[in-house]
Scaffold this motif. Sequence first.
Motif, PDB file in Angstrom:
ATOM      1  N   GLU A   9     -21.443  13.029  31.109  1.00 23.35           N
ATOM      2  CA  GLU A   9     -19.908  12.637  31.364  1.00 23.35           C
ATOM      3  C   GLU A   9     -19.989  11.437  32.196  1.00 23.35           C
ATOM      4  O   GLU A   9     -20.893  10.978  32.828  1.00 23.35           O
ATOM      5  CB  GLU A   9     -19.401  13.962  32.385  1.00 23.35           C
ATOM      6  N   VAL A  10     -18.930  10.478  32.102  1.00 23.96           N
ATOM      7  CA  VAL A  10     -18.496   9.293  32.733  1.00 23.96           C
ATOM      8  C   VAL A  10     -17.797   9.697  34.309  1.00 23.96           C
ATOM      9  O   VAL A  10     -16.700  10.116  34.001  1.00 23.96           O
ATOM     10  CB  VAL A  10     -17.727   8.379  32.206  1.00 23.96           C
ATOM     11  N   SER A  11     -18.667   9.929  35.284  1.00 24.62           N
ATOM     12  CA  SER A  11     -18.018  10.314  36.652  1.00 24.62           C
ATOM     13  C   SER A  11     -17.406   9.229  37.201  1.00 24.62           C
ATOM     14  O   SER A  11     -16.398   9.760  37.976  1.00 24.62           O
ATOM     15  CB  SER A  11     -19.398  10.903  37.578  1.00 24.62           C
ATOM     16  N   GLU A  12     -17.650   7.944  37.004  1.00 23.75           N
ATOM     17  CA  GLU A  12     -16.914   6.951  37.676  1.00 23.75           C
ATOM     18  C   GLU A  12     -17.242   5.699  36.539  1.00 23.75           C
ATOM     19  O   GLU A  12     -18.220   5.841  35.819  1.00 23.75           O
ATOM     20  CB  GLU A  12     -17.405   6.735  38.893  1.00 23.75           C
ATOM     21  N   PRO A  13     -16.492   4.844  36.716  1.00 21.80           N
ATOM     22  CA  PRO A  13     -16.546   3.731  35.767  1.00 21.80           C
ATOM     23  C   PRO A  13     -18.263   3.087  35.753  1.00 21.80           C
ATOM     24  O   PRO A  13     -18.721   2.754  36.655  1.00 21.80           O
ATOM     25  CB  PRO A  13     -15.655   2.607  36.067  1.00 21.80           C
ATOM     26  N   GLY A  14     -18.649   3.302  34.518  1.00 24.73           N
ATOM     27  CA  GLY A  14     -20.098   2.372  34.238  1.00 24.73           C
ATOM     28  C   GLY A  14     -21.209   3.547  34.712  1.00 24.73           C
ATOM     29  O   GLY A  14     -22.327   3.162  34.342  1.00 24.73           O
ATOM     30  N   VAL A  15     -20.845   4.676  35.015  1.00 21.09           N
ATOM     31  CA  VAL A  15     -21.710   5.726  35.364  1.00 21.09           C
ATOM     32  C   VAL A  15     -21.823   6.737  34.488  1.00 21.09           C
ATOM     33  O   VAL A  15     -20.827   7.612  34.196  1.00 21.09           O
ATOM     34  CB  VAL A  15     -21.665   6.223  36.835  1.00 21.09           C
ATOM     35  N   LEU A  16     -22.915   7.078  33.488  1.00 21.48           N
ATOM     36  CA  LEU A  16     -23.125   8.258  32.853  1.00 21.48           C
ATOM     37  C   LEU A  16     -24.272   9.176  33.580  1.00 21.48           C
ATOM     38  O   LEU A  16     -25.101   8.633  33.899  1.00 21.48           O
ATOM     39  CB  LEU A  16     -23.867   7.939  31.524  1.00 21.48           C
ATOM     40  N   ARG A  17     -23.770  10.521  33.596  1.00 17.98           N
ATOM     41  CA  ARG A  17     -24.655  11.401  34.124  1.00 17.98           C
ATOM     42  C   ARG A  17     -24.594  12.677  33.615  1.00 17.98           C
ATOM     43  O   ARG A  17     -23.600  13.119  32.808  1.00 17.98           O
ATOM     44  CB  ARG A  17     -24.093  11.837  35.621  1.00 17.98           C
ATOM     45  N   VAL A  18     -25.869  13.415  33.674  1.00 18.96           N
ATOM     46  CA  VAL A  18     -25.955  14.688  32.762  1.00 18.96           C
ATOM     47  C   VAL A  18     -25.520  15.768  33.654  1.00 18.96           C
ATOM     48  O   VAL A  18     -25.893  15.764  34.866  1.00 18.96           O
ATOM     49  CB  VAL A  18     -27.667  14.897  32.555  1.00 18.96           C
ATOM     50  N   VAL A  19     -24.740  16.952  33.159  1.00 17.55           N
ATOM     51  CA  VAL A  19     -24.078  17.801  34.083  1.00 17.55           C
ATOM     52  C   VAL A  19     -24.120  18.983  33.189  1.00 17.55           C
ATOM     53  O   VAL A  19     -24.368  19.101  31.932  1.00 17.55           O
ATOM     54  CB  VAL A  19     -22.802  17.316  34.550  1.00 17.55           C
ATOM     55  N   GLU A  20     -24.179  20.296  34.018  1.00 19.54           N
ATOM     56  CA  GLU A  20     -23.826  21.631  33.284  1.00 19.54           C
ATOM     57  C   GLU A  20     -22.315  21.835  33.609  1.00 19.54           C
ATOM     58  O   GLU A  20     -21.845  21.678  34.345  1.00 19.54           O
ATOM     59  CB  GLU A  20     -24.867  22.545  34.048  1.00 19.54           C
ATOM     60  N   ARG A  21     -22.011  22.350  32.366  1.00 19.12           N
ATOM     61  CA  ARG A  21     -20.399  22.812  32.376  1.00 19.12           C
ATOM     62  C   ARG A  21     -20.248  24.217  32.127  1.00 19.12           C
ATOM     63  O   ARG A  21     -21.130  24.598  31.157  1.00 19.12           O
ATOM     64  CB  ARG A  21     -19.567  21.828  31.659  1.00 19.12           C
ATOM     65  N   ALA A 311     -31.756   9.465  19.662  1.00 22.45           N
ATOM     66  CA  ALA A 311     -32.439   9.649  21.115  1.00 22.45           C
ATOM     67  C   ALA A 311     -31.849  10.864  21.481  1.00 22.45           C
ATOM     68  O   ALA A 311     -30.767  11.466  20.934  1.00 22.45           O
ATOM     69  CB  ALA A 311     -32.034   8.605  21.927  1.00 22.45           C
ATOM     70  N   PRO A 312     -32.554  11.811  22.370  1.00 24.08           N
ATOM     71  CA  PRO A 312     -32.099  13.061  22.819  1.00 24.08           C
ATOM     72  C   PRO A 312     -30.845  12.791  23.878  1.00 24.08           C
ATOM     73  O   PRO A 312     -30.634  11.741  24.189  1.00 24.08           O
ATOM     74  CB  PRO A 312     -33.095  13.520  23.796  1.00 24.08           C
ATOM     75  N   LEU A 313     -30.186  13.814  23.788  1.00 24.17           N
ATOM     76  CA  LEU A 313     -28.859  13.669  24.603  1.00 24.17           C
ATOM     77  C   LEU A 313     -29.056  13.271  25.908  1.00 24.17           C
ATOM     78  O   LEU A 313     -28.350  12.624  26.405  1.00 24.17           O
ATOM     79  CB  LEU A 313     -28.063  15.176  24.505  1.00 24.17           C
ATOM     80  N   GLU A 314     -30.047  13.854  26.479  1.00 27.78           N
ATOM     81  CA  GLU A 314     -30.323  13.300  27.707  1.00 27.78           C
ATOM     82  C   GLU A 314     -30.636  11.943  28.283  1.00 27.78           C
ATOM     83  O   GLU A 314     -30.745  11.673  29.227  1.00 27.78           O
ATOM     84  CB  GLU A 314     -31.391  14.139  28.487  1.00 27.78           C
ATOM     85  N   GLN A 315     -30.946  11.170  27.057  1.00 24.24           N
ATOM     86  CA  GLN A 315     -31.137   9.611  27.150  1.00 24.24           C
ATOM     87  C   GLN A 315     -29.924   9.073  26.902  1.00 24.24           C
ATOM     88  O   GLN A 315     -30.204   7.688  26.344  1.00 24.24           O
ATOM     89  CB  GLN A 315     -32.437   9.495  26.358  1.00 24.24           C
ATOM     90  N   ALA A 316     -28.652   9.565  27.010  1.00 21.72           N
ATOM     91  CA  ALA A 316     -27.677   9.029  26.503  1.00 21.72           C
ATOM     92  C   ALA A 316     -27.501   7.700  27.180  1.00 21.72           C
ATOM     93  O   ALA A 316     -26.986   6.515  26.639  1.00 21.72           O
ATOM     94  CB  ALA A 316     -26.278   9.911  26.719  1.00 21.72           C
ATOM     95  N   ALA A 317     -27.549   7.418  28.420  1.00 21.06           N
ATOM     96  CA  ALA A 317     -27.227   5.989  29.170  1.00 21.06           C
ATOM     97  C   ALA A 317     -28.292   5.062  28.696  1.00 21.06           C
ATOM     98  O   ALA A 317     -27.791   3.862  28.371  1.00 21.06           O
ATOM     99  CB  ALA A 317     -27.687   6.584  30.627  1.00 21.06           C
ATOM    100  N   ASP A 318     -29.615   5.422  28.397  1.00 24.14           N
ATOM    101  CA  ASP A 318     -30.471   4.494  27.730  1.00 24.14           C
ATOM    102  C   ASP A 318     -30.000   4.052  26.565  1.00 24.14           C
ATOM    103  O   ASP A 318     -30.084   2.875  26.072  1.00 24.14           O
ATOM    104  CB  ASP A 318     -31.940   4.839  27.847  1.00 24.14           C
ATOM    105  N   ALA A 319     -29.558   5.023  25.814  1.00 21.76           N
ATOM    106  CA  ALA A 319     -29.195   4.701  24.208  1.00 21.76           C
ATOM    107  C   ALA A 319     -27.978   3.932  24.260  1.00 21.76           C
ATOM    108  O   ALA A 319     -27.916   3.030  23.353  1.00 21.76           O
ATOM    109  CB  ALA A 319     -28.844   6.029  23.544  1.00 21.76           C
ATOM    110  N   TYR A 320     -26.985   4.179  25.155  1.00 19.75           N
ATOM    111  CA  TYR A 320     -25.844   3.231  25.111  1.00 19.75           C
ATOM    112  C   TYR A 320     -26.288   2.042  25.403  1.00 19.75           C
ATOM    113  O   TYR A 320     -25.696   1.012  24.863  1.00 19.75           O
ATOM    114  CB  TYR A 320     -24.888   3.922  25.990  1.00 19.75           C
ATOM    115  N   ALA A 321     -27.048   1.860  26.635  1.00 20.70           N
ATOM    116  CA  ALA A 321     -27.404   0.234  26.957  1.00 20.70           C
ATOM    117  C   ALA A 321     -28.084  -0.242  25.808  1.00 20.70           C
ATOM    118  O   ALA A 321     -27.652  -1.539  25.888  1.00 20.70           O
ATOM    119  CB  ALA A 321     -28.254   0.566  28.177  1.00 20.70           C
TER     120      ALA A 321
END
Length: 340
Positions: A9-21, A311-321
């Motif tokens: 999720e995008v928790s704040e602008p520019g920040v992607l973090r892996v969470v459990e929902r 890329a694995p889901l957990e590496q979303a931030a790196d893949a987006y970059a």
Amino acid sequence: MKGTYKAVEVSEPGVLRVVERPISEPGPGQVRIRVEACGICHTDAATISGAYPGLTLPRVPGHEVVGRIEAQGSGVSRKIGQRVGVGLIGGEDGVCEPCRRGDAVNCQNPVVLGVTVDGGYAEVMIAEARAIASIPDELSSAEAAPLLCAGITTYNALRNAGLRGGDLVAVQGIGGLGHLGVQFARRLGFHTVAIGRGSDKEKLAKHLGAHVYIDTALDDATAVLQRMGGARAILATAPSGDSMGPLVSALAVRGKLIVVGVPQDQIQLSAFPLVFGGRSVYGSLTGTAIEQEDTLAFSVLENIRPMIETAPLEQAADAYARMMQGKARFRMVLVTKDVK
């Protein structure tokens, strides 16, 4: 089944973090999808940067989603386990003027994946059943995902442009959109010209189906196309307003510049070639669920495939970059451990 799922999720602008929902149940007219693949699109930047008007955070991005139905709400008669996909427009209000006129893609109050509702950077996603497309067995989930956005955008733009077989059609840019645009243009029977920068792209352009490659590092694309008689249509995919504007003069009489890439800079236009010659400039945006199925079916029929990196889901931030830095060749796709 455990009661939670992993999401980015995008928790704040520019920040992607892996969470459990917590896993929620689909409401009336909805399905719950166990996600197998989700493409990363440049449009995701509007969510991840927080720039999309009216966006509320946290929000899960992603609108090129493929997975399997694992639960459905009342009023839905899909098959559990069916593989389906969802694109950018995840539903429409059905009551605004565009919807009432049959133009649901331009709904004034749409459900927008990754913007108004959570998208596919996740193991699980809730979707409106009316917006899902069936995925052909011939396509893997990772292959199908980009076709739900980049694929339908370029395919619909070309097939709805009033063109005929043999027409001269140019594709500006050989990137995430353009590499598919070249394939669709060739398979639709057009005299296909690819416009790129650098001699290194010529081999790829020809492999994708271009009859002619114009290297803008060496030649002026407008001049070359004028010598060829002018293009009936130019599909503008590379997000550079500075390079799009001059292409109007490369169009044949009543030719069309179709904008599908969204540049940050302005597109500067001269009125002269628009008025004298009846040339036009317009944009084209994605399509409906049934049009997504058309895109997928045509891609299977003509062996059109996106060029992807996974890329694995957990590496979303790196893949987006990687996508934002222009390093991906040519679409990044997140895959989950559930992918078959």
